[in-house]
Design a protein around this motif. Structure first.
Motif, PDB file in Angstrom:
ATOM      1  N   ASP A 183     -78.572  10.533 149.480  1.00  0.00           N
ATOM      2  CA  ASP A 183     -79.240  10.818 150.890  1.00  0.00           C
ATOM      3  C   ASP A 183     -77.925  11.786 151.772  1.00  0.00           C
ATOM      4  O   ASP A 183     -77.410  12.084 151.268  1.00  0.00           O
ATOM      5  CB  ASP A 183     -79.895  10.209 151.650  1.00  0.00           C
ATOM      6  N   TYR A 205     -75.383  10.719 154.060  1.00  0.00           N
ATOM      7  CA  TYR A 205     -75.145   9.788 153.924  1.00  0.00           C
ATOM      8  C   TYR A 205     -73.055  10.101 154.122  1.00  0.00           C
ATOM      9  O   TYR A 205     -72.889  11.600 153.343  1.00  0.00           O
ATOM     10  CB  TYR A 205     -74.869   9.406 152.788  1.00  0.00           C
ATOM     11  N   GLN A 229     -75.459   0.444 141.996  1.00  0.00           N
ATOM     12  CA  GLN A 229     -76.248   0.614 142.949  1.00  0.00           C
ATOM     13  C   GLN A 229     -75.398  -0.586 144.308  1.00  0.00           C
ATOM     14  O   GLN A 229     -75.084  -1.293 143.742  1.00  0.00           O
ATOM     15  CB  GLN A 229     -77.619  -0.170 142.717  1.00  0.00           C
ATOM     16  N   GLN A 265     -78.050   0.054 151.187  1.00  0.00           N
ATOM     17  CA  GLN A 265     -78.209   0.712 152.105  1.00  0.00           C
ATOM     18  C   GLN A 265     -77.597   0.399 153.142  1.00  0.00           C
ATOM     19  O   GLN A 265     -78.309  -0.391 153.874  1.00  0.00           O
ATOM     20  CB  GLN A 265     -79.608   1.756 151.548  1.00  0.00           C
ATOM     21  N   HIS A 314     -75.797   2.653 157.212  1.00  0.00           N
ATOM     22  CA  HIS A 314     -75.791   2.724 158.415  1.00  0.00           C
ATOM     23  C   HIS A 314     -74.290   2.957 158.869  1.00  0.00           C
ATOM     24  O   HIS A 314     -73.637   2.141 159.074  1.00  0.00           O
ATOM     25  CB  HIS A 314     -77.095   2.668 159.347  1.00  0.00           C
ATOM     26  N   TYR A 358     -82.289  -3.498 158.045  1.00  0.00           N
ATOM     27  CA  TYR A 358     -82.146  -3.219 156.631  1.00  0.00           C
ATOM     28  C   TYR A 358     -81.405  -3.931 156.014  1.00  0.00           C
ATOM     29  O   TYR A 358     -81.099  -4.101 154.518  1.00  0.00           O
ATOM     30  CB  TYR A 358     -81.406  -1.727 156.661  1.00  0.00           C
ATOM     31  N   HIS A 395     -82.530   1.914 144.171  1.00  0.00           N
ATOM     32  CA  HIS A 395     -82.453   2.467 145.849  1.00  0.00           C
ATOM     33  C   HIS A 395     -82.169   4.741 145.399  1.00  0.00           C
ATOM     34  O   HIS A 395     -81.280   4.471 145.275  1.00  0.00           O
ATOM     35  CB  HIS A 395     -82.308   2.269 147.574  1.00  0.00           C
ATOM     36  N   THR A 400     -80.220   6.361 147.236  1.00  0.00           N
ATOM     37  CA  THR A 400     -79.256   6.479 147.485  1.00  0.00           C
ATOM     38  C   THR A 400     -78.144   5.529 147.385  1.00  0.00           C
ATOM     39  O   THR A 400     -78.355   4.733 146.895  1.00  0.00           O
ATOM     40  CB  THR A 400     -79.355   6.507 148.774  1.00  0.00           C
ATOM     41  N   ARG A 445     -72.323   5.355 154.666  1.00  0.00           N
ATOM     42  CA  ARG A 445     -73.212   5.267 155.264  1.00  0.00           C
ATOM     43  C   ARG A 445     -73.859   6.209 155.643  1.00  0.00           C
ATOM     44  O   ARG A 445     -73.279   7.759 155.711  1.00  0.00           O
ATOM     45  CB  ARG A 445     -72.111   5.033 156.272  1.00  0.00           C
TER      46      ARG A 445
END
Length: 863
Positions: free
Chosen positions: A523, A526, A549, A552, A554, A570, A590, A592, A638
């Protein structure tokens, strides 16, 4: 359902069998403990008398539906086997009773029902006098029944009626009232030949074990002292077999049996004259006495005795066969689970087998429960709604319980993929990194591009596909930055362009360097680690691997309360759910921090533009094509959490809507015998069950509000559901909360405060998810709405504008609770439980309000 990766051995067979039989045996012990027999004093003599309303199961004097002569004859023949006397309550209704009673040698205490209708009262008295003159087995009469207690007339008016009857009949005359009414109107005793008192300790909240001594005998002798020399007859004495708890008084078959048998012996010893309240259950009384009014009979409405007068007493005499059926129902599923997952630690095997067994017991118990009650059409309607809900609840709990068991009691993860440490001579596949963006802040995208430029990897390119950004000042700085970063960064501005994010990625796929073996997608917000590609691309050496994968994760959330709570929300899925699914090669891909084998992506049809969750659909499609998907639980990049509650809700709505698009389009993959494994089918079907639970929650909240309004506004048509129907729903709320909290404490490295905040964030999404489910099931196409990671605002908006529907739902539930407390009251257990249900249903809406408020306080207004 879920195939085990480990082969079963002979020792595992016997161990699984032993565990299964152990749990089944514990289930039998539980049923035995819950139905422990009691031994009250035996009674072998005659009963002094029965209070006898003659109405059958679906008959009612209110509806003018009366028993036939044959039905009354059968009743009195039955009662004559255990008593020589009966008491009636009306002479206008069922006038044939005295004559039929004479055929069986029964004496009759004939009654009249008096109220505020003067003409009817005169007709009752005339019928009573005629009956006395025509039937010599009427040995006494009753003028009115609890007339003063109901307030239908004053004491002087009642005395007038009594005196009229005494002047015209030659048998003793009385009237029936509770003990306190006789003490309040002592003048009444001068106008009756004997006092008839009702002593029903249940209504006064006495515990059953103390009721005979502390209430019945105490009140009886209080009247003896107040009216010396006056004969006193206990016109009603008894205990209900079902109904609400009133203070210390509980209603059950065992309680009724223990009370009645104790009273029969005490009354015989003290030579007290009495009539048992009552001969047969009278379901029609539920309308004005509450649910308990239907269950005072020694015989059920089916004319079968509820309990024996000798031997032990058991609350549910049929429990042995129910327990046996529950054991047999659970035996095979328990053995299957224990055999296939013998690798789990023993406590985990016992825990989940116990869940299976308890679920079977609950199904057996709840399926037979309605036949122990007199349900009216509204009750059956509620039952028809609650029954499938209960099955859904059991399935959801078992699914959550399986995840809980595997996460807590696995010995090790069978599919665990660490970061790789490639050697310098190892080949590096060419990676094409695709970054799709739409109307993203340029400074945020530039930060992402800089992190990609710093990758410790030789062979890669970066394609930035900006689709449908209207303002030049938003996309042109990104284009310029790509030009500065060099030839491996290519920028494309597409306007207009169809297909949302999937359309942009498909465009990028066509522009991909022919050398690329792997397509990586991130995304626009990130920031990736330098070793992202180097540590993971080695997994593509295995030709069966199609997806690698990463979680995800942050950044920049530590000092913002809203971003903090959403970050941990999340995190829970990636530390719990993804591991659970990864065990059976069934992860959710996902959009991202994901890598895809280019050949597999192109061979299976590229990115699907018909769904707004193209990433999850691709993962499922690649599994259907026979590829493996790998989850590497290592944070390699992140991004930013949603900027506010509006964006947070919008993202989860999109996920729920897209999930329904996938479910509808790929349903046949779940049901036919295709390449998907049993484990993959299981996870892609059940993985959405928690979201379906949110959809059910909305439906049942609306239904509960409708039913609550009915109970408040039209109580004659809407009754409180049986408390036994409510317990499983409350249990679902409790167990689901306990499972989630324990898993968070074990798997997610956050504090108790953060766990609570994450729970509030998660529950606050319930309404958005429910809307996404229903709209997704109804509509075919949806709009991809980007998740805002930052806002540019001149002033701080009203935070509750994002949760208008949740606010309205919360207000409606609060009004329902207040209305229930005022109109129905909280003295009944069922009323308290219903209010508890409403309060539990309000939690997600309250959580949404809290989340929006926290987001509003945490947000910064940008000038």
């Amino acid at each position: 359902m879920i195939a085990s990766p480990l082969p079963a051995t002979k020792p595992s067979f016997w161990r699984a069998l032993l565990l299964t039989l152990l749990v089944a045996g514990l289930n039998l012990l539980l049923w035995t403990a819950l139905n422990r027999p009691a031994q009250p004093p035996n009674w072998t003599g005659k009963i002094s008398g029965y209070a006898y309303p003659p109405y059958q199961r679906y008959q009612s004097p209110i509806k003018q539906i009366f028993p036939t002569t044959d039905e009354i004859d059968a009743d009195l023949r039955l009662l004559s086997r255990s008593s020589d006397r009966i008491r009636t309550y009306s002479s206008l209704e069922n006038p044939a009773i005295p004559a039929i009673a004479r055929n069986y040698g029964l004496k009759v205490l004939a009654g009249t029902y008096l109220d505020h209708r003067y003409q009817r009262n005169d007709d009752e008295l005339a019928a009573l006098i005629d009956a006395v003159r025509a039937n010599d087995n009427i040995d006494s009469v009753m003028v009115g029944n609890e007339t003063l207690l109901r307030g239908d007339m004053g004491v002087d008016a009642l005395i007038g009626y009594i005196d009229r009857v005494r002047a015209q009949v030659k048998v003793p005359v009385s009237t029936a009232e509770p003990w306190h009414v006789w003490l309040k109107y002592p003048q009444l005793a001068k106008h009756v030949d004997f006092i008839t008192v009702h002593l029903l300790p249940y209504w006064e909240g006495y515990p059953r074990k103390d009721a005979v001594g502390l209430q019945v005998l105490a009140r009886f002798y209080e009247l003896v002292s107040a009216f010396p020399g006056k004969r006193i007859v206990v016109g009603e004495v008894g205990w209900p077999s079902s109904g609400d708890r009133i203070q210390g008084a509980t209603a059950s078959i065992a309680d009724e049996a223990l009370f009645i048998r104790q009273w029969l012996n005490v009354a015989a010893q003290r030579h007290i004259d009495y009539y048992i309240m009552e001969a047969f259950d009278q379901p029609y009384k539920e309308q004005f006495e509450g649910r308990v009014g239907a269950y005072w009979g020694m015989f059920g409405a089916d004319r079968q005795p509820k309990f024996a007068l000798t031997g032990t007493v058991v609350e549910d005499p049929s429990w042995p066969w129910k327990a046996t059926v529950a054991c047999l129902l659970a035996l095979l599923p328990m053995f299957w689970f224990a055999r296939h997952f013998i690798r789990f630690k023993t406590p985990g095997l016992l825990f989940f087998c116990a869940m299976i067994q308890l679920s079977a017991s609950l199904l057996v118990w709840s399926s037979t429960l309605p036949y122990a009650f007199y349900l009216d059409p509204f009750d059956w309607a509620m039952l028809l709604v609650l029954a499938p809900a209960q099955i859904a609840i059991i399935l959801i709990l078992l699914i959550n319980g399986f995840e809980f068991t595997e996460v807590l009691w696995r010995r090790r993860w069978l599919r665990e993929f660490p970061l790789l440490d490639p050697k310098p001579e190892d080949p590096q596949p060419f990676v094409s990194i695709h970054l799709a963006c739409c109307n993203e802040p340029p400074e945020m995208v530039i930060l992402t591009l800089d992190s990609l430029a710093a990758l410790d990897y030789a062979h890669f390119e970066v394609l930035v596909i900006d689709n449908n950004t209207k303002r030049d000042e938003v996309w042109q700085p990104v284009e310029e930055h790509c030009r500065q970063l060099g030839a491996r960064f290519r920028f494309f501005h597409l306007n207009p362009w169809p297909g949302f994010k999937a359309g942009a990625l498909n465009f990028g796929l066509k522009q991909t360097d022919p050398r690329a073996d792997v397509v990586a997608v991130i995304d626009a917000d990130y920031v990736v680690r330098a070793d992202w590609l180097k540590a993971l691309t080695g997994y593509f050496v295995d030709p069966k691997v199609a997806v690698v994968q990463c979680p995800q994760a942050h950044r920049d959330w530590e000092h913002n309360a809203f971003r903090r709570m959403t970050n941990w929300e999340y995190d829970g899925f990636f530390r719990i759910g993804m591991h659970h699914r990864n065990e059976r090669n069934a992860i959710i891909q996902h959009g991202t921090m994901t890598m895809v084998r280019r050949g597999a992506l192109e061979a299976t049809g590229a990115w699907s533009e018909w769904t707004i969750c193209e990433d999850a659909e691709l993962g499922l499609r690649l599994m259907h094509a026979g590829y493996d998907t790998l989850y590497v639980d290592e944070v390699m990049g992140r991004g930013l959490t949603p900027a506010d509650f509006t964006a947070y809700k919008s993202q989860r709505y999109r996920w729920a809507f897209g999930a329904m698009q996938i479910l509808k389009a790929r349903w046949h993959w779940m049901t036919d015998r295709g390449p998907l494994t049993a484990g993959q089918r299981f996870h892609f079907l059940t993985g959405w069950f928690s979201w379906f639970a949110d959809a059910l929650h909305l439906a049942f909240t609306l239904l509960a509000l409708f039913w609550t309004a009915g109970m408040i506004g039209l109580p004659e048509y809407f009754n409180l559901p049986l408390d036994l129907f409510i317990y499983p729903i409350l249990g679902f709320f409790v167990f689901k909360a306990v499972f989630g909290i324990i898993l968070y404490r074990v798997r997610v490295p956050c504090s108790w405060k953060d766990t609570l905040a994450a729970s509030i964030a998660s529950m606050g999404l319930s309404h958005a998810i429910a809307r996404g489910i229903y709209v997704g099931l109804w509509k075919k196409h949806g709009e991809f709405v980007r998740t805002a990671k930052s806002r540019r605002m001149s002033k701080r908006p009203n935070p509750f504008a994002a949760v208008t529907e949740e606010l309205l739902m919360f207000i409606a539930i609060a009004l329902g609770v207040a209305g229930m407390a005022h109109a129905v009251g909280i003295n009944y257990l069922e009323g308290k439980l219903w209010i508890a249900i409403l309060c539990a249903q309000a939690i997600p809406y309250l959580s949404a309000l809290i989340g929006a408020w926290v987001a509003g306080r945490a947000g910064e207004a940008v000038g």
